[in-house]
Write a protein that holds these residues in place. Structure first.
Motif, mmCIF file in Angstrom:
data_model
loop_
_atom_site.group_PDB
_atom_site.id
_atom_site.type_symbol
_atom_site.label_atom_id
_atom_site.label_comp_id
_atom_site.label_asym_id
_atom_site.label_seq_id
_atom_site.Cartn_x
_atom_site.Cartn_y
_atom_site.Cartn_z
ATOM 1 N N SER A 35 50.538 -8.490 -0.920
ATOM 2 C CA SER A 35 49.319 -7.899 -0.362
ATOM 3 C C SER A 35 48.382 -7.536 -1.500
ATOM 4 O O SER A 35 48.753 -6.763 -2.396
ATOM 5 C CB SER A 35 49.656 -6.645 0.453
ATOM 6 O OG SER A 35 48.506 -5.854 0.676
ATOM 7 N N THR B 258 45.621 -5.740 -1.313
ATOM 8 C CA THR B 258 45.263 -4.323 -1.211
ATOM 9 C C THR B 258 46.374 -3.454 -1.776
ATOM 10 O O THR B 258 46.127 -2.523 -2.550
ATOM 11 C CB THR B 258 44.977 -3.943 0.243
ATOM 12 O OG1 THR B 258 43.801 -4.638 0.686
ATOM 13 C CG2 THR B 258 44.732 -2.442 0.382
ATOM 14 N N ASP B 259 47.619 -3.745 -1.404
ATOM 15 C CA ASP B 259 48.740 -2.986 -1.956
ATOM 16 C C ASP B 259 48.810 -3.136 -3.472
ATOM 17 O O ASP B 259 49.115 -2.173 -4.191
ATOM 18 C CB ASP B 259 50.059 -3.465 -1.348
ATOM 19 C CG ASP B 259 50.265 -2.986 0.078
ATOM 20 O OD1 ASP B 259 49.499 -2.117 0.535
ATOM 21 O OD2 ASP B 259 51.201 -3.488 0.740
ATOM 22 N N GLU C 273 37.820 -11.572 -6.153
ATOM 23 C CA GLU C 273 37.489 -11.226 -4.768
ATOM 24 C C GLU C 273 36.015 -11.521 -4.481
ATOM 25 O O GLU C 273 35.674 -12.074 -3.429
ATOM 26 C CB GLU C 273 37.790 -9.752 -4.539
ATOM 27 C CG GLU C 273 37.448 -9.224 -3.155
ATOM 28 C CD GLU C 273 37.777 -7.756 -3.025
ATOM 29 O OE1 GLU C 273 36.844 -6.946 -2.856
ATOM 30 O OE2 GLU C 273 38.981 -7.411 -3.109
ATOM 31 N N ILE D 297 42.619 -12.152 3.188
ATOM 32 C CA ILE D 297 43.189 -11.113 4.051
ATOM 33 C C ILE D 297 42.617 -9.750 3.682
ATOM 34 O O ILE D 297 42.288 -8.937 4.558
ATOM 35 C CB ILE D 297 44.723 -11.122 3.927
ATOM 36 C CG1 ILE D 297 45.297 -12.399 4.558
ATOM 37 C CG2 ILE D 297 45.328 -9.884 4.591
ATOM 38 C CD1 ILE D 297 46.769 -12.602 4.295
ATOM 39 N N ARG D 298 42.465 -9.510 2.383
ATOM 40 C CA ARG D 298 41.878 -8.233 1.963
ATOM 41 C C ARG D 298 40.421 -8.126 2.421
ATOM 42 O O ARG D 298 39.980 -7.059 2.870
ATOM 43 C CB ARG D 298 41.977 -8.087 0.443
ATOM 44 C CG ARG D 298 41.237 -6.855 -0.085
ATOM 45 C CD ARG D 298 41.523 -6.605 -1.551
ATOM 46 N NE ARG D 298 40.512 -5.757 -2.147
ATOM 47 C CZ ARG D 298 40.457 -4.433 -2.015
ATOM 48 N NH1 ARG D 298 41.361 -3.805 -1.288
ATOM 49 N NH2 ARG D 298 39.507 -3.733 -2.598
ATOM 50 N N VAL E 75 39.155 -9.401 5.058
ATOM 51 C CA VAL E 75 39.221 -9.063 6.482
ATOM 52 C C VAL E 75 39.493 -7.566 6.642
ATOM 53 O O VAL E 75 38.862 -6.885 7.466
ATOM 54 C CB VAL E 75 40.304 -9.893 7.196
ATOM 55 C CG1 VAL E 75 40.538 -9.379 8.612
ATOM 56 C CG2 VAL E 75 39.911 -11.361 7.229
ATOM 57 N N GLU E 76 40.425 -7.038 5.852
ATOM 58 C CA GLU E 76 40.741 -5.602 5.913
ATOM 59 C C GLU E 76 39.523 -4.755 5.567
ATOM 60 O O GLU E 76 39.341 -3.660 6.114
ATOM 61 C CB GLU E 76 41.885 -5.288 4.956
ATOM 62 C CG GLU E 76 43.213 -5.927 5.343
ATOM 63 C CD GLU E 76 44.257 -5.838 4.251
ATOM 64 O OE1 GLU E 76 45.421 -6.179 4.532
ATOM 65 O OE2 GLU E 76 43.922 -5.427 3.119
ATOM 66 N N LEU E 77 38.679 -5.265 4.684
ATOM 67 C CA LEU E 77 37.465 -4.538 4.280
ATOM 68 C C LEU E 77 36.310 -4.745 5.259
ATOM 69 O O LEU E 77 35.235 -4.162 5.074
ATOM 70 C CB LEU E 77 37.035 -4.988 2.881
ATOM 71 C CG LEU E 77 37.988 -4.652 1.724
ATOM 72 C CD1 LEU E 77 37.511 -5.311 0.437
ATOM 73 C CD2 LEU E 77 38.108 -3.141 1.553
ATOM 74 N N GLY E 78 36.515 -5.580 6.275
ATOM 75 C CA GLY E 78 35.456 -5.856 7.239
ATOM 76 C C GLY E 78 34.386 -6.802 6.727
ATOM 77 O O GLY E 78 33.283 -6.837 7.264
ATOM 78 N N TRP F 123 38.109 -19.508 7.545
ATOM 79 C CA TRP F 123 37.618 -18.151 7.302
ATOM 80 C C TRP F 123 36.107 -18.216 7.108
ATOM 81 O O TRP F 123 35.580 -19.176 6.580
ATOM 82 C CB TRP F 123 38.250 -17.553 6.054
ATOM 83 C CG TRP F 123 39.755 -17.668 6.006
ATOM 84 C CD1 TRP F 123 40.487 -18.790 5.805
ATOM 85 C CD2 TRP F 123 40.684 -16.616 6.151
ATOM 86 N NE1 TRP F 123 41.828 -18.514 5.811
ATOM 87 C CE2 TRP F 123 41.987 -17.172 6.018
ATOM 88 C CE3 TRP F 123 40.562 -15.232 6.375
ATOM 89 C CZ2 TRP F 123 43.142 -16.410 6.103
ATOM 90 C CZ3 TRP F 123 41.728 -14.482 6.444
ATOM 91 C CH2 TRP F 123 42.997 -15.053 6.329
#
Length: 278
Positions: free
Chosen positions: A170, A172-173, A215, A258-259, A261-264, A273
């Motif tokens: 991950s 983010t992790d 990113e 994926i990150r 997406v998590e950040l909107g 994507w």
């Protein structure tokens, strides 16, 4: 900087000896670093591959009781020698409880699980387990409190970029784990691959900025209307990449997606994507 030499036992400091496994590759650099830690009893961090000479060198570097075999994470290049070493020493195998869904050592048997903050007394060395997910969900680093050494596993590697592979990895992790470590008093990083790193603050800052820069590049390649696959984005970002690493690069890009997406900032559809506009 102490150069890593495959198969050679190198005493790095009081209570710290490194033996590099004979498994060099584009992903592992010079090979997987195994560490013998303590002044009696001893712990072995990441036995590496199941190679007789390598495991013999580890046992020879611990002139006394081997009290524990410590696992940073359940990737085979770190754990392949566990069963043979345990059979020879009787030492228990300690690792985090998280179970990996992707690449993992399916033969690994853990005797006791470790959680964040657990400690082991190894003579003049006290090791503290730090849960540092990111590379994998089960990843542990080990912190020597007296010397302020960090045995970083694959959270930090020298001269090799840490790969973040979903579903177990991950981004983010990973960034959160780097921030956690950057806030600690660490003098030396002993990575799972490559040479010692003696400027931890600069190392953590560099890795974090590199990830954030990548990113931003992934975000810029995304289109608001036309979905793009992770593989297509990887081709743009890594045009000269070794063909052996192309699939790995696509998975790394996926971790960034994926990150996002998590950040909107991105959305996933069946055909790829796309970037979300604000």
């Amino acid at each position: 900087m102490t150069t890593t030499l495959t198969g050679q036992s190198t005493r790095l400091a009081v209570g710290v000896t490194r033996v590099t496994a004979p498994n060099p590759s584009p992903m592992t650099g010079p090979g997987t670093n195994s560490y013998v830690v303590g002044t009696g009893p001893f712990a072995i961090i990441d036995p590496g591959v199941d190679d007789a000479a390598h495991l013999a060198a580890l046992r020879a570097a611990a002139p006394g009781e081997i009290a524990a075999i410590l696992i940073t994470h359940a990737h085979p290049d770190h754990t392949g020698g566990v069963a043979t070493l345990k059979a020879a020493t009787g030492a228990p195998v300690l690792a985090h409880s998280a179970q990996l869904a992707g690449v993992r050592d399916e033969a690994l048997v853990v005797d006791r699980t470790l959680t964040h903050g657990d400690t082991l007394a190894l003579g003049e060395v006290t090791l503290e387990a730090l849960h540092t997910p990111g590379h994998t969900a089960d990843h542990l680093c080990f912190y020597a409190r007296e010397s302020r050494w960090l045995f970083a596993g694959d959270t930090v590697m020298a001269d090799v970029t840490v790969v973040i592979l979903p579903p177990d990895g991950s981004m983010t992790d990973y960034l959160n784990s780097l921030a956690q470590l950057a806030g600690m008093a660490i003098d030396t990083i002993a990575p799972g691959h490559g040479h010692l790193l003696d400027d931890p603050a600069a190392t953590f800052a560099h890795i974090t900025q590199h990830r954030l820069d990548r990113e931003a590049q992934v975000r810029d390649v995304l289109d608001p209307t036309t979905p793009r696959s992770a593989a297509a984005i990887a081709t743009v970002l890594y045009p000269d990449l070794d063909p052996r690493l192309q699939r790995m690069a696509a998975a790394q890009v996926q971790a960034h997606l994926i990150r996002l997406v998590e950040l909107g900032e991105a959305a996933q559809a069946e055909d790829g994507w796309r970037r979300l506009t604000r």
